[in-house]
Design a protein around this motif. Structure first.
Motif, PDB file in Angstrom:
ATOM      1  N   LYS A 207     -15.459  12.138  20.076  1.00 11.09           N
ATOM      2  CA  LYS A 207     -16.862  12.491  20.300  1.00 11.09           C
ATOM      3  C   LYS A 207     -16.929  13.931  20.805  1.00 11.09           C
ATOM      4  O   LYS A 207     -16.559  14.207  21.949  1.00 11.09           O
ATOM      5  N   PRO A 208     -17.374  14.852  19.961  1.00  9.73           N
ATOM      6  CA  PRO A 208     -17.427  16.260  20.388  1.00  9.73           C
ATOM      7  C   PRO A 208     -18.380  16.454  21.560  1.00  9.73           C
ATOM      8  O   PRO A 208     -19.329  15.680  21.752  1.00  9.73           O
ATOM      9  N   VAL A 209     -18.127  17.511  22.323  1.00 14.37           N
ATOM     10  CA  VAL A 209     -19.021  17.871  23.429  1.00 14.37           C
ATOM     11  C   VAL A 209     -19.829  19.108  23.040  1.00 14.37           C
ATOM     12  O   VAL A 209     -20.303  19.851  23.898  1.00 14.37           O
ATOM     13  N   TYR A 210     -19.959  19.326  21.738  1.00 13.88           N
ATOM     14  CA  TYR A 210     -20.716  20.465  21.220  1.00 13.88           C
ATOM     15  C   TYR A 210     -21.360  20.044  19.898  1.00 13.88           C
ATOM     16  O   TYR A 210     -21.036  18.998  19.332  1.00 13.88           O
ATOM     17  N   GLU A 211     -22.280  20.859  19.410  1.00 20.09           N
ATOM     18  CA  GLU A 211     -23.026  20.568  18.182  1.00 20.09           C
ATOM     19  C   GLU A 211     -22.724  21.643  17.145  1.00 20.09           C
ATOM     20  O   GLU A 211     -22.665  22.839  17.473  1.00 20.09           O
ATOM     21  N   SER A 212     -22.505  21.243  15.902  1.00 18.71           N
ATOM     22  CA  SER A 212     -22.301  22.240  14.846  1.00 18.71           C
ATOM     23  C   SER A 212     -23.556  23.093  14.704  1.00 18.71           C
ATOM     24  O   SER A 212     -24.669  22.645  14.993  1.00 18.71           O
ATOM     25  N   THR A 213     -23.374  24.318  14.242  1.00 18.18           N
ATOM     26  CA  THR A 213     -24.517  25.225  14.083  1.00 18.18           C
ATOM     27  C   THR A 213     -25.537  24.669  13.099  1.00 18.18           C
ATOM     28  O   THR A 213     -26.747  24.699  13.352  1.00 18.18           O
ATOM     29  N   VAL A 214     -25.073  24.144  11.970  1.00 13.30           N
ATOM     30  CA  VAL A 214     -25.999  23.629  10.953  1.00 13.30           C
ATOM     31  C   VAL A 214     -26.801  22.449  11.485  1.00 13.30           C
ATOM     32  O   VAL A 214     -28.029  22.396  11.319  1.00 13.30           O
ATOM     33  N   SER A 215     -26.144  21.488  12.126  1.00 13.24           N
ATOM     34  CA  SER A 215     -26.899  20.335  12.640  1.00 13.24           C
ATOM     35  C   SER A 215     -27.880  20.762  13.732  1.00 13.24           C
ATOM     36  O   SER A 215     -29.020  20.290  13.777  1.00 13.24           O
ATOM     37  N   GLN A 216     -27.473  21.710  14.591  1.00 22.60           N
ATOM     38  CA  GLN A 216     -28.386  22.183  15.637  1.00 22.60           C
ATOM     39  C   GLN A 216     -29.618  22.846  15.028  1.00 22.60           C
ATOM     40  O   GLN A 216     -30.745  22.649  15.511  1.00 22.60           O
ATOM     41  N   LYS A 217     -29.415  23.624  13.957  1.00 22.92           N
ATOM     42  CA  LYS A 217     -30.554  24.255  13.285  1.00 22.92           C
ATOM     43  C   LYS A 217     -31.519  23.194  12.747  1.00 22.92           C
ATOM     44  O   LYS A 217     -32.743  23.364  12.805  1.00 22.92           O
ATOM     45  N   LEU A 218     -30.978  22.120  12.204  1.00 23.78           N
ATOM     46  CA  LEU A 218     -31.833  21.058  11.664  1.00 23.78           C
ATOM     47  C   LEU A 218     -32.592  20.343  12.776  1.00 23.78           C
ATOM     48  O   LEU A 218     -33.786  20.041  12.634  1.00 23.78           O
ATOM     49  N   TRP A 219     -31.926  20.075  13.905  1.00 29.50           N
ATOM     50  CA  TRP A 219     -32.642  19.434  15.029  1.00 29.50           C
ATOM     51  C   TRP A 219     -33.727  20.380  15.564  1.00 29.50           C
ATOM     52  O   TRP A 219     -34.833  19.944  15.880  1.00 29.50           O
ATOM     53  N   ASP A 220     -33.407  21.675  15.632  1.00 32.95           N
ATOM     54  CA  ASP A 220     -34.398  22.652  16.104  1.00 32.95           C
ATOM     55  C   ASP A 220     -35.600  22.719  15.165  1.00 32.95           C
ATOM     56  O   ASP A 220     -36.714  23.059  15.596  1.00 32.95           O
ATOM     57  N   ALA A 221     -35.381  22.408  13.880  1.00 31.43           N
ATOM     58  CA  ALA A 221     -36.481  22.437  12.898  1.00 31.43           C
ATOM     59  C   ALA A 221     -37.280  21.142  12.882  1.00 31.43           C
ATOM     60  O   ALA A 221     -38.217  21.011  12.089  1.00 31.43           O
ATOM     61  N   GLY A 222     -36.904  20.192  13.744  1.00 30.28           N
ATOM     62  CA  GLY A 222     -37.688  18.956  13.875  1.00 30.28           C
ATOM     63  C   GLY A 222     -37.108  17.744  13.186  1.00 30.28           C
ATOM     64  O   GLY A 222     -37.721  16.665  13.202  1.00 30.28           O
ATOM     65  N   ALA A 223     -35.926  17.879  12.579  1.00 32.28           N
ATOM     66  CA  ALA A 223     -35.301  16.726  11.920  1.00 32.28           C
ATOM     67  C   ALA A 223     -34.683  15.796  12.953  1.00 32.28           C
ATOM     68  O   ALA A 223     -34.368  16.211  14.076  1.00 32.28           O
ATOM     69  N   GLY A 224     -34.509  14.537  12.567  1.00 29.94           N
ATOM     70  CA  GLY A 224     -33.826  13.562  13.413  1.00 29.94           C
ATOM     71  C   GLY A 224     -32.619  13.004  12.681  1.00 29.94           C
ATOM     72  O   GLY A 224     -32.544  13.085  11.456  1.00 29.94           O
ATOM     73  N   MET A 225     -31.676  12.426  13.426  1.00 29.41           N
ATOM     74  CA  MET A 225     -30.444  11.917  12.797  1.00 29.41           C
ATOM     75  C   MET A 225     -30.435  10.400  12.711  1.00 29.41           C
ATOM     76  O   MET A 225     -30.493   9.704  13.718  1.00 29.41           O
ATOM     77  N   LEU A 226     -30.343   9.887  11.475  1.00 27.55           N
ATOM     78  CA  LEU A 226     -30.248   8.448  11.239  1.00 27.55           C
ATOM     79  C   LEU A 226     -28.828   7.940  11.434  1.00 27.55           C
ATOM     80  O   LEU A 226     -28.618   6.744  11.676  1.00 27.55           O
TER      81      LEU A 226
END
Length: 494
Positions: free
Chosen positions: A100-119
């Motif tokens: 379990k990483p203690v950091y977020e990939s740049t691409v996934s962080q950009k998507l969360w910042d744009a309002g997406a959620g993770m299924l």
């Protein structure tokens, strides 16, 4: 109410923004689809609570009158190659099970910042090595499609982004992230009747993405249609100082720039891609694509990519070489699996961990890569392959002086049955014959659905563009999409 799981990214985003339905209702509907489709094995880990939390934030922002992001209210699947903070990230390998990483990939962080959620985290070929999603430690992904001959043979969803392609096609998510090293976004998209684009190398950050071949890996979106891919790519792309190969360029407004009008554009048809024994249905879909692009106003020109025949052997030297280097870090010392036989020393621990942690295909590629990098063989194989890669890239540069985009099939066949090619690695590798050249040259390339073959399975057409010309690729894809009128979807059996 409309069944929101039949809607794509643009329709969900607009419906949420207009108040036709809430982001939470969307997340709940897709969470239910994910839970009900476990026998497709598309997800390694489901994260329904994270999808709901992201949706609630979007609903709260809308109620407060705040501006909403490009992906607001859209729940997506995340290929399990992207590091997600606090959520297991495995690259579908036993060696990373439980990590379990203690950091977020740049691409996934950009998507969360744009309002997406993770299924959830989507299944894939182990370390993205494969073309059928049969190398995952967590089991095969099964395509939602079936042949129309009455047989129930389980079909490959393509690879390595097979969990992503199956999930989008089966309406488990409106879109998903993929990665493409030699065709791993485009080929699965073609097999499952969806769209997917590999952008120019460097458009999307590789930081926080488990590495396979660092000079080839590139993240991209997979979705129902071209517009949805454009929306998601805008959210994913952008310069990242943490990635030394990231392009320091502004992100174009690809969605607003979409146009199916190709007047004044030239489309190249590479004569080397017309191979002996080509599948009749694939050849017909290519001819259809040529006619559609002509209808859109484009001029069709004959081009040559003379080093095409060397692309596969070049790829299968360079990619394993980089993999053998990248995968050296999985040694049981710092994270992931550790096998420590009783009385074992450090070397024994390394050997036991790697023997148990890596699957057969990963081991095969590490062995090939280590061999071609070894003293005495480095110049004969690796150096030669890099020279041929430069020639392949030069072929494309020359071709783009004659045309704006290139049209070709995405894959040499439609989806095959699981187990059909897994006994012969070379036959499996041949599945990448049309997708590998663009990867070696770092060019943007997209697959869009072109129709069904005689067995009722989807076929994809590939558009390859010049470096940085994602807009040209998306526009040609849109022209094909509008004329193909592809609306087929798999009949639910899962």
């Amino acid at each position: 109410m409309t069944d929101v799981t039949e809607l794509g990214v643009a329709a969900i985003r607009e419906g949420v923004a207009q108040g036709d339905f809430s982001a939470r209702e969307v997340a709940e509907a897709f969470n239910a689809n994910v839970a009900a489709a476990s026998n497709l094995n598309a997800f390694i880990v489901a994260t329904p609570e994270q999808a709901l939390a992201a949706a609630d934030k979007v609903d709260a922002d809308r109620a407060a009158g705040k501006a909403l992001g490009k992906m607001a209210g859209v729940p997506i699947g995340m290929k399990d190659l992207f590091a997600t903070n606090g959520v297991q990230t495995t690259a579908a390998s036993h060696i990373l099970e439980g990590f379990k990483p203690v950091y977020e990939s740049t691409v996934s962080q950009k998507l969360w910042d744009a309002g997406a959620g993770m299924l959830g985290k989507l299944n894939l070929d182990q370390f993205a090595m494969g073309s059928s999603n049969e190398t995952s430690y967590f089991g095969n992904v099964i395509s939602p499609w079936r042949r129309n001959d009455g047989g129930n043979a389980a079909l490959a969803p393509g690879g390595s982004s097979g969990g992503s392609s199956a999930a989008v096609a089966a309406r488990l998510c409106p879109a998903a992230t993929g990665t493409d090293t030699g065709g791993s976004i485009r080929q699965p998209a073609a097999f499952t009747g969806i769209s997917g684009i590999k952008p120019t190398y460097g458009r999307c950050s590789r930081w926080g993405v488990v590495a396979f071949a660092s000079s080839l890996d590139q993240a991209g979106p997979m979705a129902r249609d071209v517009r949805d891919c454009a929306i998601m790519l805008e959210a994913m792309a952008g310069f990242d100082p943490k990635d030394s190969t990231s392009l320091d360029l502004p992100v174009p407004a690809w969605e607003s720039g979409l146009s199916p009008d190709l007047k004044g554009k030239k489309v190249g048809i590479p004569r080397e891609y017309r191979m002996d024994g080509m599948d009749d249905d694939v050849a017909k879909s290519w001819d259809d694509g040529i006619a559609w692009l002509k209808d859109a106003g484009a001029e069709i020109v004959d081009i040559s990519l003379p080093h095409t025949k060397y692309a596969l052997p070049t790829y299968y030297i360079i990619a394993p070489a980089e993999a053998s280097s990248n995968l050296a870090r999985y040694d049981g010392v710092r994270y992931g699996l550790r096998d420590l036989p009783e009385g074992a020393g450090l070397q024994d621990m390394y050997a036991a961990t790697r023997a148990d942690g890596f699957g057969p295909e990963v081991k095969r590629r590490i062995l090939i890569g280590t061999y071609v990098l070894s003293a005495g063989f480095y110049d004969a194989y690796y150096t030669q392959a890099q020279k041929v890669r430069a020639l392949i890239s030069h072929d494309f540069q020359k071709a783009f002086t004659q045309c704006d985009v290139i049209l070709a099939p995405t894959a040499p066949t439609a989806a095959f049955a699981l187990g059909e090619k897994s006994g012969d690695p070379l036959e499996m590798y041949l599945n990448d014959v049309f997708s590998v050249p663009a990867s070696l040259a770092g060019l943007p390339a997209m697959s869009v659905p072109a129709g069904l073959n005689r067995e009722g399975l989807p076929l994809g057409l590939q558009i390859i563009g010049n470096a940085f010309d994602e807009q040209g690729v998306l526009n040609a894809g849109l022209a094909i999409e509008q004329r193909a009128g592809f609306t087929a979807k798999p009949e639910k059996w899962w």
